[in-house]
Scaffold this active site. Sequence first.
Site, PDB file in Angstrom:
ATOM      1  N   ASP A 175      36.891  -7.681   5.926  1.00 23.68           N
ATOM      2  CA  ASP A 175      38.108  -7.127   5.322  1.00 23.68           C
ATOM      3  C   ASP A 175      39.143  -8.195   4.980  1.00 23.68           C
ATOM      4  O   ASP A 175      40.161  -8.333   5.659  1.00 23.68           O
ATOM      5  CB  ASP A 175      38.734  -6.080   6.261  1.00 23.68           C
ATOM      6  N   GLU A 217      38.991  -2.547  14.110  1.00 23.10           N
ATOM      7  CA  GLU A 217      38.194  -1.904  13.047  1.00 23.10           C
ATOM      8  C   GLU A 217      37.580  -2.968  12.128  1.00 23.10           C
ATOM      9  O   GLU A 217      36.542  -2.759  11.523  1.00 23.10           O
ATOM     10  CB  GLU A 217      39.058  -1.016  12.150  1.00 23.10           C
ATOM     11  N   ASN A 218      38.233  -4.107  12.011  1.00 21.97           N
ATOM     12  CA  ASN A 218      37.747  -5.142  11.089  1.00 21.97           C
ATOM     13  C   ASN A 218      36.846  -6.162  11.773  1.00 21.97           C
ATOM     14  O   ASN A 218      36.480  -7.171  11.187  1.00 21.97           O
ATOM     15  CB  ASN A 218      38.936  -5.897  10.457  1.00 21.97           C
ATOM     16  N   SER A 231      36.661   1.877  -1.712  1.00 19.36           N
ATOM     17  CA  SER A 231      35.279   1.383  -1.695  1.00 19.36           C
ATOM     18  C   SER A 231      34.382   2.274  -0.859  1.00 19.36           C
ATOM     19  O   SER A 231      34.851   3.010   0.011  1.00 19.36           O
ATOM     20  CB  SER A 231      35.271  -0.027  -1.092  1.00 19.36           C
ATOM     21  N   LYS A 272      42.164  -6.583  13.364  1.00 25.57           N
ATOM     22  CA  LYS A 272      42.242  -5.410  14.254  1.00 25.57           C
ATOM     23  C   LYS A 272      40.816  -5.023  14.608  1.00 25.57           C
ATOM     24  O   LYS A 272      39.861  -5.391  13.894  1.00 25.57           O
ATOM     25  CB  LYS A 272      42.966  -4.248  13.564  1.00 25.57           C
ATOM     26  N   ALA A 287      26.055  -5.758   9.110  1.00 27.52           N
ATOM     27  CA  ALA A 287      26.412  -5.842  10.533  1.00 27.52           C
ATOM     28  C   ALA A 287      25.914  -4.545  11.167  1.00 27.52           C
ATOM     29  O   ALA A 287      26.584  -3.511  11.123  1.00 27.52           O
ATOM     30  CB  ALA A 287      27.922  -5.973  10.682  1.00 27.52           C
ATOM     31  N   THR A 342      48.416  -3.607   9.437  1.00 25.54           N
ATOM     32  CA  THR A 342      48.336  -2.335  10.155  1.00 25.54           C
ATOM     33  C   THR A 342      49.405  -2.314  11.245  1.00 25.54           C
ATOM     34  O   THR A 342      49.489  -3.251  12.043  1.00 25.54           O
ATOM     35  CB  THR A 342      46.921  -2.195  10.767  1.00 25.54           C
ATOM     36  N   ASP A 384      45.288  -9.053   8.727  1.00 23.70           N
ATOM     37  CA  ASP A 384      45.071  -7.642   9.113  1.00 23.70           C
ATOM     38  C   ASP A 384      43.986  -7.560  10.177  1.00 23.70           C
ATOM     39  O   ASP A 384      43.119  -6.691  10.136  1.00 23.70           O
ATOM     40  CB  ASP A 384      44.689  -6.809   7.877  1.00 23.70           C
TER      41      ASP A 384
HETATM   42  N1  ATP Z   1      28.910  -5.747   6.043  1.00 23.16           N
HETATM   43  C1  ATP Z   1      28.985  -4.551   6.634  1.00 23.16           C
HETATM   44  N2  ATP Z   1      28.017  -4.160   7.486  1.00 23.16           N
HETATM   45  C2  ATP Z   1      28.088  -2.960   8.091  1.00 23.16           C
HETATM   46  N3  ATP Z   1      29.061  -2.056   7.900  1.00 23.16           N
HETATM   47  C3  ATP Z   1      30.047  -2.396   7.058  1.00 23.16           C
HETATM   48  C4  ATP Z   1      30.062  -3.636   6.379  1.00 23.16           C
HETATM   49  N4  ATP Z   1      31.186  -3.694   5.599  1.00 23.16           N
HETATM   50  C5  ATP Z   1      31.826  -2.522   5.796  1.00 23.16           C
HETATM   51  N5  ATP Z   1      31.163  -1.750   6.650  1.00 23.16           N
HETATM   52  C6  ATP Z   1      31.547  -0.400   7.091  1.00 23.16           C
HETATM   53  O1  ATP Z   1      32.061   0.316   5.977  1.00 23.16           O
HETATM   54  C7  ATP Z   1      33.377   0.774   6.240  1.00 23.16           C
HETATM   55  C8  ATP Z   1      34.220   0.625   4.993  1.00 23.16           C
HETATM   56  O2  ATP Z   1      34.430  -0.739   4.734  1.00 23.16           O
HETATM   57  P1  ATP Z   1      35.328  -1.179   3.504  1.00 23.16           P
HETATM   58  O3  ATP Z   1      35.462  -2.662   3.547  1.00 23.16           O
HETATM   59  O4  ATP Z   1      34.786  -0.552   2.277  1.00 23.16           O
HETATM   60  O5  ATP Z   1      36.695  -0.458   3.717  1.00 23.16           O
HETATM   61  P2  ATP Z   1      37.754  -0.805   4.871  1.00 23.16           P
HETATM   62  O6  ATP Z   1      38.121  -2.231   4.721  1.00 23.16           O
HETATM   63  O7  ATP Z   1      37.197  -0.341   6.156  1.00 23.16           O
HETATM   64  O8  ATP Z   1      38.924   0.132   4.491  1.00 23.16           O
HETATM   65  P3  ATP Z   1      40.187  -0.309   3.639  1.00 23.16           P
HETATM   66  O9  ATP Z   1      39.627  -0.822   2.337  1.00 23.16           O
HETATM   67  O10 ATP Z   1      40.964   0.914   3.549  1.00 23.16           O
HETATM   68  O11 ATP Z   1      40.820  -1.417   4.461  1.00 23.16           O
HETATM   69  C9  ATP Z   1      33.905  -0.101   7.358  1.00 23.16           C
HETATM   70  O12 ATP Z   1      34.785   0.629   8.151  1.00 23.16           O
HETATM   71  C10 ATP Z   1      32.670  -0.490   8.108  1.00 23.16           C
HETATM   72  O13 ATP Z   1      32.438   0.439   9.139  1.00 23.16           O
END
Ligand code: ATP
Length: 314
Positions: free
Chosen positions: A169, A155-156, A40, A153, A108, A200, A151
């Site tokens: 996530d 980062e999420n 994504s 963490k 966010a 993770t 999951d």
């Molecule tokens: N609602 C949001 N507002 C602000 N930033 C966002 C938002 N959702 C995602 N992001 C940013 O975009 C990045 C990618 O998010 P995405 O959900 O596409 O993949 P991911 O979950 O981080 O990776 P993976 O799919 O490999 O677990 C995130 O790391 C985050 O920094």
Amino acid sequence: MASQVAVRSESTSSTSSTTSTKKTPNDFLFGRQLGEGSFSTVYLAKELETGKEYAIKVLEKNHIIRERKSGYVMREKSVLLKLNHPFFIRLYCTFQDADRLYFVMNYASRGELLDYLNKLACFDDRCSSFYAAEIILALEYLHGLGIIHRDLKPENILLNEKMHIQITDFGSAKILEDSDSNALDNATPDSGRRNSFVGTAQYVSPEVLGSKNAYYSSDLWALGCIIYQFLSGLPPFRGGHEYQIFQKISKLDYDFPEGFNPVAKDLVSKLLVIDPTQRLGCQDMGGYNPLKNHEFFRSIDWENLPETEPPTLL
Ligand SMILES: Nc1ncnc2c1ncn2[C@@H]1O[C@H](COP(=O)(O)OP(=O)(O)OP(=O)(O)O)[C@@H](O)[C@H]1O
Ligand SMILES: O=C(O)C[C@H](Cc1nc2cc(Cl)cc(Cl)c2[nH]1)c1ccc(Cl)cc1
């Protein structure tokens, strides 16, 4: 993605009442990329009609099909649509065009909690306690809906403009059906059906490594790892390769750095427990109140956390 010129979407409703027609990419002006995941890309976008800002997650259909990730996408959509709580990312709508799927979420604006943790090396006790408390309220709500994140963490854990958490996530989340709501009590012996998903490495719990079954308590294990990381800057189980981390987890092989806050040490050691039925906060240990009453949270106003001004991260 090039910015789109708005075209009037034909109203499909003949009645006077406004019905929400499916959006199209043309309803938004796509701006900068906020980030990308394995399947994504997330863009900042402005809805032309309202001027409102959203984060729109875009997935390529061919990629999802090729990587067999449809279940993951449908799970993320169904879980996000169930959530209505200040500490979770809101999903406003989904739509598709010929080649892509779109999740329209709230933006966010302060990004990932992990970035602050890396920038500051670690958080002080007050910030660690505040953000751990927000995660606990979020987990209490999520588990109350019968959903395990699986999951969790740093980062999420995103942050909104007011610096409150916005957990995201949910592609790997698990919705416990009513039959297995208190999963541990009627944990069926492994029927050989192995859950492929693990999570993770640094935050995965021993039971997920072993039986592959996750429970609410698996998110409490991750919370223990996150609190340790808030205060020390690193997660408790580390290693060059995943298998080294997994070995340390299953042997509970971790220790606290010199000078680690003894109250926090007590809390973390009550969360990083191999037996998922013995972790502070799990159903078998009396649920969330004994966790919320821990000394580490003595200054937390649990009833007003979403309205409380977060401490400045320093
Ligand atoms: N609602 C949001 N507002 C602000 N930033 C966002 C938002 N959702 C995602 N992001 C940013 O975009 C990045 C990618 O998010 P995405 O959900 O596409 O993949 P991911 O979950 O981080 O990776 P993976 O799919 O490999 O677990 C995130 O790391 C985050 O920094
Ligand atoms: O518009 C809706 O809400 C329903 C569609 C249904 C849908 N179409 C899909 C196509 C593919 Cl290739 C994969 C999945 Cl998971 C798909 N899910 C949809 C669109 C976007 C998103 Cl993010 C999820 C589901």
